[in-house]
Design an enzyme around this catalytic site. Structure first.
Site, PDB file in Angstrom:
ATOM      1  CG  ASP A  69      -5.376   5.576   6.653  1.00  0.00           C
ATOM      2  OD1 ASP A  69      -4.661   6.540   6.939  1.00  0.00           O
ATOM      3  OD2 ASP A  69      -5.023   4.655   5.901  1.00  0.00           O
ATOM      4  CE  LYS A  99     -10.479  15.715  10.166  1.00  0.00           C
ATOM      5  NZ  LYS A  99     -10.873  15.615  11.552  1.00  0.00           N
TER       6      LYS A  99
END
Ligand SMILES: C[S@@+](CC[C@H](N)C(=O)[O-])C[C@H]1O[C@@H](n2cnc3c(N)ncnc32)[C@H](O)[C@@H]1O
Length: 435
Positions: free
Chosen positions: A195, A217
């Site tokens: 994360d 992402k």
């Protein structure tokens, strides 16, 4: 030359003579290996005394007497570390006569056995003896243990492969604040799903073939959905990979760790959780605000403020929090600070109640601003406080300022750990390191 053995101590007796700092260092390691420890010493350190009081070791509170080795029990090994050389000589001679190995702390040449500088990393025990030079042994041990922990020595070589998923709480951001277990598992990962708020600087140390999946992402710009993440965890684990799910703070505090554990369980994938240092407690601590303080606050309430008070999606009872008078730690609340302060004051918290906002806690960019419920929203806006930040509300903030322990403004970089020195602490020359 020496012959290095791994002694399997489980249930076997060890006699330790002398109750000083050397014994204090060795006894816990012996206990960890399962040994039954008998201590003979007229005095002992407080830590050894505690072990005796709790029944974990047997302590004969007197000096060593000739014949004790035979009289006091059935021993496989002797450690002698008193400050009286004649006692050390007597014990060593009795051990020699009984054909028992004796580690003598005061005279390595008279010792029939040397304790290696030892450490554990990546599920293995490493022991180093360096011709009786404990400093050199400790240095080499540190090099191996650190190398295994930071990935410069591939911890996965020849190992029994780990399987499944480890949900690892990575701590608030400083790479030195991940747990030892978390770091060990990270060094053995085939896949790391990470994360944005996890200590991402640790990823640089992973071997090149480790697959790193950035859950913050993916191509085309959006974050992975929770379903996407669950799918990656399960699919990789089913393919025989060992997956570390590395998160910021603790996985089970506003971290969706429960959902990920449930997804793995539903798919029949073994899952372990490694607790992490949560930002809810680390951020106040890093800013010098004790979340409880004798005579000031006996209760701490950690709440998610991702939706404002009064919002139908909020399950937080802000009225009860206002009445409690304890410390409130709010996460994900920077943008809702005005609504939070208004709700607490409306339900009876004094407007002068202290507020601290800690942004980027434990990171090089850490900064803290303080205010009151009446001024918090304006102060935070003026200081351009941005997520991630923790909001601490309560008299503890005022107390911290009065006690002069609050660090306002920017953090002291000297107090922080870098990825390179994480885990390489101030170790005793000998002894056992766990990484
Ligand atoms: C989704 S929650 C995750 C909390 C995390 N599981 C934990 O235990 O710290 C994200 C919030 O945690 C807080 N947070 C996480 N890391 C932080 C840090 N280094 N400094 C300040 N706040 C942080 C912020 O309130 C942020 O909005």
């Amino acid at each position: 030359m020496t012959y290095l053995l791994g002694l399997r101590m489980d249930g076997r007796g060890v006699l330790v003579v002398g109750g000083g700092r050397v014994a204090q260092r060795r006894v816990p390691v012996l206990l960890q290996a399962g040994a039954r420890v008998t201590l003979v010493a007229p005095e002992a350190t407080a830590a050894l005394e505690d072990l005796a009081d709790s029944g974990r070791i047997t302590w004969h509170r007197r000096g060593y007497r000739a014949g004790d080795l035979a009289a006091l029990g059935d021993f496989w090994l002797v450690h002698v570390a008193t400050d009286a050389p004649e006692v050390n000589t007597l014990v060593s001679a009795e051990a020699e006569a009984a054909r028992l190995w004796c580690v003598r702390a005061d005279d390595r040449h008279a010792s029939t056995a040397w304790t290696p500088a030892s450490g554990t990393a990546a599920g293995a025990t490493v022991g180093v003896v360096a011709n009786g030079d404990p400093r050199r042994a400790a240095g080499l041990r540190d090099a191996v243990v650190d190398g295994l922990a930071d990935g410069s020595i591939d911890a996965r070589r020849g190992r029994e492969r780990l399987r499944g998923v480890a949900l690892v709480g990575g701590g608030p951001g400083d790479p030195g604040l991940i747990t030892v277990r978390g770091r060990q598992l990270l060094a053995q990962a085939d896949v790391v799903v990470v994360d944005r708020l996890a200590p991402t600087s640790l990823l640089d140390q992973l071997p090149a073939d480790v697959e790193v999946v950035d859950a913050a992402k993916i191509p085309y710009g959006r974050s992975m959905t929770q379903d996407d993440i669950n799918r990656v965890l399960v699919d990789r684990a089913r393919a025989g990979k060992f997956v570390v799910r590395l998160k910021g703070g603790d996985s089970f505090l506003f971290g969706r760790g429960g959902e990920e554990a449930a997804a793995c369980a539903a798919a029949g994938v073994p899952v372990v959780a490694v607790p992490g240092v949560t930002s809810a407690l680390a951020a106040p601590a890093a800013a010098g605000v004790p979340v409880t303080h004798r005579g000031v606050a006996q209760d701490v309430h950690i709440v998610s403020a991702h939706v404002p008070p009064g919002d139908p999606r909020s399950t937080v009872d802000w009225a009860a929090l206002a009445r409690s008078g304890g410390t409130i730690v709010a996460l994900m609340g920077v943008e809702r600070l005005a609504a939070i302060a208004d709700a607490l004051v409306a339900h009876g918290r004094p407007p002068a109640t202290g507020v601290a906002l800690v942004q980027d806690a434990t990171l090089p960019t850490q900064r803290t601003v303080t205010a009151t419920l009446a001024t918090a929203a304006r102060v935070a806006a003026d200081a351009a406080i941005r997520p991630p930040a923790v909001i601490v509300i309560g008299e503890v903030v005022t107390a911290a300022r009065e006690l002069d322990i609050l660090h306002e403004g920017r953090d002291d970089p000297a107090a922080r750990t870098t990825a390179a020195d994480a885990g390489a602490g101030d170790q005793p020359v000998e002894g056992n390191r766990v990484l």
